[in-house]
Every structure is written in structure tokens, then in C-alpha cells.
Design an enzyme around this catalytic site. Structure first.
Site, short mmCIF file in Angstrom:
data_model
loop_
_atom_site.label_atom_id
_atom_site.label_comp_id
_atom_site.label_asym_id
_atom_site.label_seq_id
_atom_site.Cartn_x
_atom_site.Cartn_y
_atom_site.Cartn_z
N LYS A 151 -28.79 21.35 19.55
CA LYS A 151 -28.24 21.40 18.18
C LYS A 151 -26.84 22.00 18.09
O LYS A 151 -26.45 22.55 17.07
CB LYS A 151 -29.17 22.18 17.22
CG LYS A 151 -30.59 21.69 17.16
CD LYS A 151 -30.73 20.21 17.03
CE LYS A 151 -30.33 19.60 15.72
NZ LYS A 151 -30.48 18.10 15.78
N GLY A 190 -24.14 20.06 19.19
CA GLY A 190 -23.19 18.94 19.27
C GLY A 190 -23.14 18.35 20.67
O GLY A 190 -22.21 17.62 21.03
N THR A 223 -24.91 16.00 22.07
CA THR A 223 -25.00 14.53 22.15
C THR A 223 -23.63 13.91 21.82
O THR A 223 -23.20 12.96 22.49
CB THR A 223 -26.06 14.00 21.16
OG1 THR A 223 -27.21 14.83 21.25
CG2 THR A 223 -26.43 12.57 21.44
N LYS A 225 -28.68 12.74 14.21
CA LYS A 225 -27.58 13.64 14.53
C LYS A 225 -26.65 13.73 13.32
O LYS A 225 -26.06 12.71 12.93
CB LYS A 225 -26.78 13.14 15.75
CG LYS A 225 -27.63 12.99 17.00
CD LYS A 225 -28.06 14.32 17.56
CE LYS A 225 -29.12 14.11 18.64
NZ LYS A 225 -29.68 15.37 19.14
N GLY A 226 -26.54 14.91 12.76
CA GLY A 226 -25.74 15.09 11.55
C GLY A 226 -26.60 14.81 10.33
O GLY A 226 -26.29 13.93 9.53
N ARG A 227 -27.71 15.52 10.27
CA ARG A 227 -28.66 15.29 9.16
C ARG A 227 -28.18 15.93 7.86
O ARG A 227 -27.35 16.84 7.88
CB ARG A 227 -30.01 15.91 9.51
CG ARG A 227 -30.76 15.22 10.59
CD ARG A 227 -32.21 15.70 10.60
NE ARG A 227 -32.97 14.93 11.57
CZ ARG A 227 -33.16 15.31 12.82
NH1 ARG A 227 -32.66 16.44 13.23
NH2 ARG A 227 -33.84 14.54 13.65
N TYR A 270 -29.37 18.33 4.97
CA TYR A 270 -30.41 19.28 4.54
C TYR A 270 -29.73 20.38 3.73
O TYR A 270 -28.51 20.59 3.83
CB TYR A 270 -31.21 19.84 5.72
CG TYR A 270 -30.42 20.21 6.96
CD1 TYR A 270 -29.74 21.42 7.04
CD2 TYR A 270 -30.38 19.34 8.05
CE1 TYR A 270 -29.05 21.76 8.19
CE2 TYR A 270 -29.68 19.67 9.20
CZ TYR A 270 -29.03 20.88 9.28
OH TYR A 270 -28.32 21.21 10.39
P1 A3P Z 1 -27.44 18.45 12.71
O1 A3P Z 1 -28.16 17.19 12.92
O2 A3P Z 1 -28.33 19.61 12.41
O3 A3P Z 1 -26.33 18.36 11.76
P2 A3P Z 1 -27.26 18.13 19.55
O4 A3P Z 1 -26.84 16.78 19.87
O5 A3P Z 1 -26.78 19.14 20.56
O6 A3P Z 1 -28.73 18.26 19.33
O7 A3P Z 1 -26.55 18.57 18.26
C1 A3P Z 1 -26.77 17.90 17.05
C2 A3P Z 1 -25.74 18.43 16.12
O8 A3P Z 1 -24.48 17.99 16.53
C3 A3P Z 1 -25.88 17.93 14.73
O9 A3P Z 1 -26.72 18.83 14.07
C4 A3P Z 1 -24.45 17.94 14.21
O10 A3P Z 1 -24.22 18.97 13.32
C5 A3P Z 1 -23.61 18.18 15.46
N1 A3P Z 1 -22.48 17.28 15.63
C6 A3P Z 1 -21.28 17.66 16.08
N2 A3P Z 1 -20.46 16.62 16.18
C7 A3P Z 1 -21.14 15.54 15.77
C8 A3P Z 1 -20.81 14.16 15.64
N3 A3P Z 1 -19.61 13.74 15.97
N4 A3P Z 1 -21.75 13.33 15.20
C9 A3P Z 1 -22.99 13.79 14.91
N5 A3P Z 1 -23.36 15.08 14.99
C10 A3P Z 1 -22.44 15.95 15.44
#
Ligand code: A3P
Length: 932
Positions: free
Chosen positions: A637, A639, A641, A874-876, A878
């Protein structure tokens, strides 16, 4: 005479006729002109012949051997003499001692070393004792207690003078610790190397006179409770020519001699090893008047550890022995054993089992496919061996001594094993159940799944042994491991290799062989290998050996070096020690080994590309280019990915194939089940690695056209991952992403809710973070939400295994807001991976709908203005974190974050902005809807 092979190639010519004919064809003047070419061709032919001979294992012919005689098997009648000359026996009783003290300690030795490479540390490792080594230059003592518990059970000084010269304060501190916790001290006082004239001085703070520069001619083991492994009452000669001078001690009341100089020329009765019973200052000590160069000191050191620790730092009083003779029936004709040599082997076995190790039998590893491939005499000898097969124990080697890496597939390997099994059935061989060893231990380590599967279906193998885990050298670091239900025991060598047939083949000749058996290398190997010792003795040469030196004949035939070494050593153990040499089945030994060394069960895979021996045993089709050189560790969580996606856009990098079972990540190092699948499985995640032109597939880091990388966000906070990653990828660069830990915790909680986790749905965020008690599921979620945010704890663990230059810290907030800048920084920091920096502005853009940066689409090789973002997970969206939780986390992580900041500065890292100006309110930003 001219000879031609069937295919018409000339291989040998009668010299004079050849020259005569040549001169008829070529006029003399021209002949001289051609001289250069003739010489060149001759040289090349010679070279060719040598190569052929090498490949066909040229073996020098036998010459009449001088078989070494067996030793007298009874021990000489040793006078049991005390200091007063009276007969004594040790009154030592293990059981009384081990019950005497209440055990408040971790079984640990605190070792103050003076030199970097020292025998004391090596001996502690060899005997697998847990110890902490402190170099004694700081002059400050380490912390000795831990919440009123003593941390160490024993204290050892490589140079006892350092203890004597401690300043008053530290000496009092140490003595008090020893008295309060009844901790003993062992100290070595090396005799003065420079001082050839014996001098006498008082040991500082002790009522003892030390006498330096002494070279005794003999020593006696005295009536003291300390000798346990070493027999009491022995009178031993000292080979002073090979030793530095000793320090001897003049005894005083409250002190007791353990080893005494018996030298008519010098003051008799001075101690070389002395027990201080603690009468003087309450501290129990054992002092050695020299280091471990003197062999009785090695054994007495073990005895002193046992004595002072009241049996907690100790080794059992027995050793299991199994002598494997690999490669039976193998070897080129003319180089195999003869009948009288097999007869001698049998006699040796009888001598050992009747006098030294009851029930002992040699264990013969046979290759059925090579049976009867010798001279008629040798074939007859093999028939003789089979007639006596019931007298030995047997285990399957391989059918024709082929290395496992040379088998094309499982079917071929299985068929060969079945042939070997059929051979055993046909000849009614008494096979040791569940045990086998492969040629050169190939397939055992590095692990070949094919071998383990074939063993399972053919022989039901559950125990094997290997010498190269984790590496062949140093011997003392060899370990066992368990994999897929098969236990691998570490094999020890006895110093005899296949080329040693005659006495003079052994380096140093017979004198060196004797010294190995008499208190030298092999003797000490048996002393220090509790409780199992599998000795590996190669008999004939291996078929595929190319090296000439490795292709010489058996060490059981000819001068019979093996029997000589074994019998002499076993006899020495019997006569000089109280150890019992025993036999057990491999299965029993393996069970005992892993009961005593449970921490060894779990293998840690090493990288074959760093060990020549491992590379030789590794299948040729595997290449070092398949190991990643860049790993994103997480945590989840933050970033990770997104960063992985951005890196995959780089033409120099190759992302792993996605794993369907673990959310696309490999999670090899953090998941025990996956880790057990082994490194071949791990490497299969980069099937498309290609090498740059001319690059070697076996070099590491390899010059791949695209460098493999992976991201598994579970690695960062997993306890086992740092060691595992380090062993396999020691040269990799690692990336850690940090966002405010409170934000990370909240994102993880929301992630679990999105995945319909019942506990996350049932309990509020505040309930989860604030309750460390309650139902198991709640406690588990509580830990998973909060623990990865203990950044400093996890980072320190990684920095224990990697240098700060290899660990790159990314500010996760910056990654979210300005990824191009973050990526450019990484490109600058890791030039070995990002060989040709790219302009990320051309590859990613902000997507207002998603609220994040996303890669630009590429169609037909052309970058489009449209984006392709990560999925909805990713980027939910809430709601923001509630104030109560935010306050709670502020105090929960506050101190940790302050320490993290200090730590990062200390190690020269750029501190992420969010940490440098950490404001409690910044964490309430963590609702994504508001953040955008
Ligand atoms: P949320 O989904 O809570 O917003 P990971 O891949 O390590 O699990 O991290 C997921 C988090 O990456 C997401 O958390 C989001 O906030 C963050 N993030 C950072 N850059 C991003 C991007 N370019 N696209 C999507 N999510 C991103």
C-alpha cells in the site's frame, strides 16, 4: 609401418619410412622450407594426443604397492597418574552438574577476540556453539544483562591478558556479573613468542605466578573434574618443535591443575591448564597457558565449556560413524580393486567392528552399469565382492555414474535408477533402506527437482548427504537441510581423494597421514562432529573427469591409505578420549541430527553463480541472467505496483511473468511454501531473458539485454526475507517505498474491506488499531495493519544484510505526486540497472479521472496521448481517516518516526519530505477522495 583407422585417418606412422617417403616427394631444399609447418603440425598432433588421453582418463599403470599395516588395536597401558603419582580416576558426573544451577541464561558464549581469524572462533563454529564475538579494541564492555537476566552463560578471552589489563571499573563490572550469575571465564595466555628465556611474573589481581617461554617435553592429564572427553590420567608427549612456547602456572590454594608439565629439566608440576575454583575472588575460571594450537587444549576447551556452563554448552559423548565408499564397480580397466584388496577391506571391517566400533560395516555405493568392465582379474575380484556382499552395507549410487545435470529428463533418470535397483535384486545386495548419494552430490545441492522425484518413485529415499551445502569450504561451515521430506546430512571428508593411491600421493606423505590420524585433521573432525559423521571416501576415478590428476586409482587398494587412516584414527579416539564411536542407520542419524540442530532444517538457497562447484553441478541450460538485479520490497500500500509498472516501461528492464496465485507478485522469499519450490521455479518467472552478444550465461551479474526485476511488497516486513534475498541476490539493488505509516495502515484496512474481509467489515478502523487483545482474527488484522509501518525495525534488518548503497529509499508521497522526478532520481542512483536513462515525461502522464499518474498507451510502437491506468484496486475511493484514529496513530508511530528520521540521516539517506516535516494532521489526509 603405417596404420590407418577404419575411417581412413592416419593415426601412426613408422618414423624413418615416413621421413624417407616425404623426402622423395619433397626436394631437400623445399623440405627445409617446410620445416616450420612440419614442426607446427607435429606440435598440434601432440597436443591432440594429450587431449584425447586426458579425456579418456589416462591412468598411470599400477606398480607394486606397499600396503600399510594395520595399527595395534589395543590401547597402551596408560598409567593413571595424579600430581602425587597416585592412581586416580575422574569422579566427574554429568548429571549432578547439569542440575546444579538454575538456568536463567540463553545458551550463549561471550567471546572477546584479539585477532580477526582465530582458532577459538573456528573451533566454536566447528562445534556449533552459539556465541557472540566482540573484538576487544573498544575497551567498553557490551551489555551483560537483559531485564535482570544474564545474557551470557560463559565468557571466553582469546588473550587473557586483556582481561588482566582491564581498567578497574570494567574488571569489577565483569567480575560482579560472573559472581552474580555464576558465570565462568575461560582465558588463553599465549606464551611469549619473543621471550625465549623463561620469566616469571604475577598475574595481575590473581595470586598466581605465570611462567612464560616454557617448552615442556610431556604433559599429564590430572585428577580434576574438567577432563570429560579427554581421558584422565594420560601422559602425553609434546612435539614442541611445532608449537610456540607455553605459559605455565604455579598453583596456589584454590587452584587445581588440569594439565601439568612433566618435564624433568624444568620446574615440575606447573600447570599448562589450571582450574580456578573461585576461592580467591568468587569467579570460576579455567586458564590455558597457550592457544588451541596444542591439540589437548582443543579437547580440554570443550571440556571446560561443558564444566563451567554446567553442561549447557556441551557436545554428546558419542559420535556416529558411517564410512561411505562411493563408486564401487567404477573405474577404468587396470585401475580397479583386486581380490586381495577386497579381502583386505573385509579384514579392516572386522578389525574395526571387533575392536573399535561395534557393529561397524563399510557402506558401499555401487554403480551397477559398470560392473565387470575391468580386466579379467578385476572382474573376478568383483565376483568375490558380490560373494561377500552380505558382509557389507550397500546403497545405490547411479547406474553409470552420470551426474544428474546430464540427464535429459526424468524418464531417463528414473530408468537408470530402476536398472540399478534391478542389479541389487539380481545380486541380492543388502541395501541400506532410504539412503542414496549421487555422483559428486549433483542434484542434491543445487537442488534438482528431477532427482528428488526420481528418488521418490524408485528408492523411496529419505536421507542423503552432501558436501557442498552451503559451500564445500570451509568444512566447518557445512550444514544439513531438509527438502521435500528428504534430509540432507553434511558430509565430512577425511582428506583422501581419488588420486591418492600410494603413500607419497598424500600431501606430506606418510608423516602427514599419521599426523591427521593422531590428533590432526581427521582426528579433530571426529571430535568436533557431534553426533554424526559421514565420511566420504572416493574409490575409483569418476568417468567424466577431465583433469588428469583426478583420474588416479582407488585409495582402498594399492597402499590402502584409507584403511590405515580410519583404523588409526578410530584407535586414537578410543585410547585418548572417552567418546563412544557408534553406528546407526542413516535414517536414525538424520533424525538425531535435526533434533539437535533444528535450525538447520530450513534451507537457504544460495546463488550457484557465485560458487564454481555449484556451477559445475548446475544444468547447462540454466543461466545466471535469470536472477533479478533489482527488487522492489514494498511495503504494501505504498505505491509499489505503480512503481513496478513505471519501471517496466524502461527498455533496460524486464518485469517478471505475473503469478496468478499471489496477486501477480512472486512472493518467493516471504512465502515458505513458495520458497520451498526452489530457485529453478523462481527463475522461471523470467522466461524471456536474452543475453547481450558475447556475454557469458554463467557470469553474474549477467549481461542480459533486459535486466530482470521483480516487486513483491510482502518482502519488506517479512522476517525471513532479508537473509534469503541476500543469499540468492547479494548484488541486487533493493527499493523500499515509505509513506506515512498511519496512511499505509489505513489503506491496508480499506484494502481488506474492499476484499470483504469479515473482520475488517465487522470492526471499525479505530477498533482494529487500538485492540491488541480480542478474537484471534482481530489480533491478526491489528498486526497486519500496524506492523509493516514499523519501518525502522524492518529497515535495520535489511541493513544487516545489505549495504546502504544497495538499498534505495523512495518517498511514496513524491512517487504519487511527481513520479517522473522520483524515477529520474532512481535512474541516476542505479546506473548499472538503468543503463540508458529515458525521459519518463514521454511515457507517463497525469490522468485526471483516475487522479494518479498513469502510463501512456503504446500502439504499433508509437506512444499515444491516452493513458492506461492501474485497475480499480489501486487508488481506491474511501472516506478520510477519523480524527480519533489519526490521533491514536500519531502517538503510536510518533516516536518510531522520529527515530526513523535520525536513522536515515545517520546512514546518509535523503529524508522523505513527509517525515522531515511530519505534522500530525498530515495523516488525516489519508482519505483518497480528499487527497485528490
Ligand atoms: P490506495 O488504493 O489505498 O489508494 P501498492 O501497490 O503498494 O499496494 O499501493 C497501492 C497504493 O498506491 C494505492 O493505495 C495508491 O494510493 C498508491 N499509488 C501511488 N501511485 C499510484 C498510481 N500512479 N496509480 C495508482 N495508485 C497509486
Amino acid at each position: 609401418m603405417t596404420k590407418y583407422c577404419e575411417n581412413g585417418v592416419m593415426v601412426a606412422l613408422n618414423g624413418p619410412i615416413f621421413l624417407h617417403q616425404l623426402r622423395r616427394w619433397i626436394p631437400w631444399a623445399n623440405f627445409r622450407r617446410y620445416w616450420f609447418w612440419i614442426s607446427l603440425i607435429s606440435a598440434l598432433s601432440m597436443f591432440g594426443i594429450v587431449c584425447v588421453l586426458r579425456n579418456r582418463e589416462y591412468i598411470p599403470p599400477r606398480r607394486p604397492p606397499f600396503p600399510l599395516p594395520p595399527p595395534p588395536l589395543e590401547c597402551p597401558n596408560i598409567p593413571h597418574r595424579g600430581q602425587d603419582g597416585a592412581d586416580v580416576t575422574s569422579s566427574w558426573d554429568d548429571t549432578n552438574r547439569s542440575q546444579a544451577a538454575s538456568l536463567k541464561f540463553d545458551a550463549k558464549v561471550l567471546f572477546f577476540s584479539k585477532t580477526r581469524k582465530n582458532l577459538v572462533a573456528e573451533w566454536l563454529v566447528e562445534n556449533k556453539f552459539r556465541y557472540r564475538e566482540i573484538s576487544f579494541d573498544s575497551k567498553t564492555l557490551p551489555v551483560l544483562t537483559d531485564s535482570s537476566r544474564g545474557k551470557y552463560l560463559l565468557i571466553v578471552f582469546e588473550d587473557f591478558e586483556q582481561y588482566l589489563k582491564l581498567d578497574k571499573w570494567n574488571r569489577q563490572l565483569l567480575d560482579k556479573y560472573c559472581k552474580d550469575y555464576d558465570v565462568g571465564v575461560i582465558g588463553f595466555l599465549p606464551g611469549s613468542f619473543t621471550n625465549s628465556v623463561p620469566t616469571e611474573e604475577l598475574l595481575e589481581g590473581l595470586p598466581l605466578m605465570g611462567h612464560t617461554g616454557v617448552l615442556p617435553k610431556s604433559v599429564s592429564v590430572d585428577p580434576s573434574p574438567i577432563p570429560r572427553i579427554l581421558k584422565g590420567g594420560l601422559l602425553l608427549p609434546v612435539n614442541a618443535s611445532r608449537l610456540p612456547p607455553f605459559t605455565t602456572f604455579r598453583s596456589h590454594s584454590g587452584y587445581r591443575n588440569v594439565l601439568t608439565s612433566r618435564d624433568p629439566d624444568q620446574a615440575p608440576g606447573e600447570a599448562l591448564v589450571l582450574e580456578d575454583e573461585g576461592e580467591w575472588d568468587g569467579v570460576r575460571r579455567v586458564l590455558f597457558g597457550m592457544g588451541l594450537e596444542f591439540w589437548p587444549h582443543r579437547i580440554l576447551f570443550l571440556d571446560a565449556l561443558h564444566y563451567l556452563s554446567r553442561g549447557k554448552v556441551s557436545t554428546p559423548m558419542y559420535r556416529y560413524i558411517q564410512v561411505d565408499i562411493d563408486d564401487v564397480f567404477l573405474g577404468r580397466a587396470g585401475n580397479r580393486l583386486l581380490k586381495e584388496e577386497y579381502q583386505a577391506l573385509l579384514e579392516s571391517q572386522h578389525r574395526i567392528s571387533d575392536h573399535l566400533i561395534p557393529g561397524f560395516k563399510y557402506t558401499l555405493g555401487y554403480c551397477g552399469g559398470s560392473f565387470h568392465h575391468g580386466t579379467p582379474e578385476e572382474n573376478e575380484a568383483e565376483d568375490f565382492l558380490l560373494q561377500h556382499s552380505q558382509e557389507f552395507l550397500w546403497f545405490p549410487h547411479t547406474w553409470r555414474h552420470r551426474m544428474i545435470s546430464q540427464y535429459p529428463d526424468l524418464t531417463n533418470l528414473t530408468l537408470d535408477m530402476l536398472l540399478n535397483r534391478q542389479f541389487a535384486q539380481e545380486h541380492n545386495l543388502p541395501i541400506l533402506p532410504n539412503y542414496s548419494v549421487t555422483p559428486r552430490h549433483s542434484g542434491i545441492y543445487p537442488v534438482s527437482d528431477m532427482l528428488w522425484r526420481a528418488w521418490n518413485v524408485t528408492w523411496n529415499i529419505s536421507v542423503t548427504s552432501a558436501e557442498q551445502y552451503p559451500h564445500v569450504r570451509p568444512y566447518r561451515l557445512r550444514r544439513g537441510f531438509e527438502h521435500q521430506g528428504i534430509k540432507v546430512l553434511p558430509r565430512r571428508v577425511c582428506g583422501l581423494y581419488s588420486m591418492f593411491r600410494y603413500q607419497e600421493d598424500y600431501p606430506g606423505g606418510l608423516a602427514a597421514l599419521d599426523s591427521s590420524a593422531h590428533e590432526g585433521f581427521f582426528f579433530m573432525t571426529l571430535i568436533s562432529n557431534p553426533p554424526t559423521c559421514i565420511i566420504f571416501i572416493v574409490v575409483p576415478p569418476t568417468v567424466n573427469q577431465i583433469s588428469v590428476v583426478m583420474t588416479h586409482a582407488p585409495n582402498y587398494g594399492f597402499d590402502r591409505l584409507a584403511q590405515y587412516l580410519l583404523e588409526n584414527t578410530f584407535r586414537e579416539i578410543k585410547c585418548l578420549t572417552n567418546l563412544e564411536l557408534k553406528v546407526a542407520t542413516p535414517v536414525e542419524m538424520a533424525e538425531e541430527y535435526f533434533r539437535l540442530n533444528p535450525e538447520e532444517k530450513e534451507a537457504v538457497w544460495g546463488n550457484p553463480c557465485f560458487d564454481r562447484r555449484h556451477l559445475e553441478l548446475w544444468p547447462e541450460e540454466l543461466s545466471c541472467a535469470h536472477f533479478p538485479q533489482l527488487v522492489i520490497l514494498g511495503p504494501q500500500k505504498t505505491g509499489s505496483t505503480a512503481l513496478s509498472l513505471f519501471l517496466s516501461l524502461h527498455p533496460d528492464l524486464l518485469e517478471n511473468k505475473h503469478s496468478p496465485n499471489t496477486f501477480e507478485e512472486i512472493q518467493f522469499f516471504s512465502n515458505d511454501q513458495l520458497y520451498l519450490k526452489g530457485i529453478d521455479w523462481y527463475m522461471s518467472f523470467w522466461p524471456n531473458v536474452t543475453l547481450q552478444a558475447g556475454a557469458s550465461p554463467r557470469a553474474y551479474p549477467a549481461n542480459a539485454t533486459r535486466i530482470p526485476f521483480e516487486k513483491s511488497a510482502t518482502y519488506f516486513d517479512s522476517e525471513k526475507s532479508p537473509r534469503r534475498v541476500r543469499q540468492l541476490l547479494p548484488k541486487a539493488d533493493l527499493i523500499v517505498i515509505l509513506i506515512p505509516p498511519a496512511q499505509r495502515a489505513y489503506a491496508w484496512y480499506q484494502h481488506m474491506r474492499a476484499h470483504k474481509d469479515i473482520t475488517a467489515l465487522r470492526y471499525s478502523f479505530y477498533d482494529v488499531i487500538s485492540s491488541s487483545t480480542g478474537p484471534k482474527a482481530l489480533r491478526k488484522l491489528h498486526t497486519r495493519v500496524l506492523l509493516p509501518g514499523h519501518y525502522l525495525t524492518h529497515l535495520e534488518r535489511w541493513l544487516h544484510f545489505y549495504s546502504p548503497q544497495q538499498i534505495h529509499i523512495v518517498d511514496g508521497i513524491a512517487l504519487r505526486k511527481n513520479p517522473v522526478e522520483v524515477l529520474n532520481k532512481l535512474q541516476r542512483e542505479i546506473p548499472a540497472v538503468f543503463r540508458t536513462p529515458i525521459d519518463y515525461n514521454q511515457r507517463i502522464a497525469f490522468d485526471p479521472a483516475k487522479g494518479f499518474f498513469c502510463p501512456l498507451q503504446v500502439k504499433g510502437g508509437i506512444v499515444q496521448p491516452t493513458t492506461q491506468c492501474l485497475g480499480s484496486s489501486k487508488g481506491r475511493n474511501y472516506p478520510p481517516m477519523d480524527q480519533r484514529s489519526s490521533d491514536y496513530l500519531e502517538s503510536y508511530y510518533g516516536q518510531m518516526n522520529a527515530e526513523l528520521e535520525r536513522f536515515l540521516r545517520k546512514w546518509g539517506y535523503e529524508v522523505p519530505d513527509w517525515l522531515a516535516k511530519e505534522d500530525p494532521r498530515s495523516i488525516s489526509e489519508s482519505g483518497n477522495a480528499e487527497a485528490r
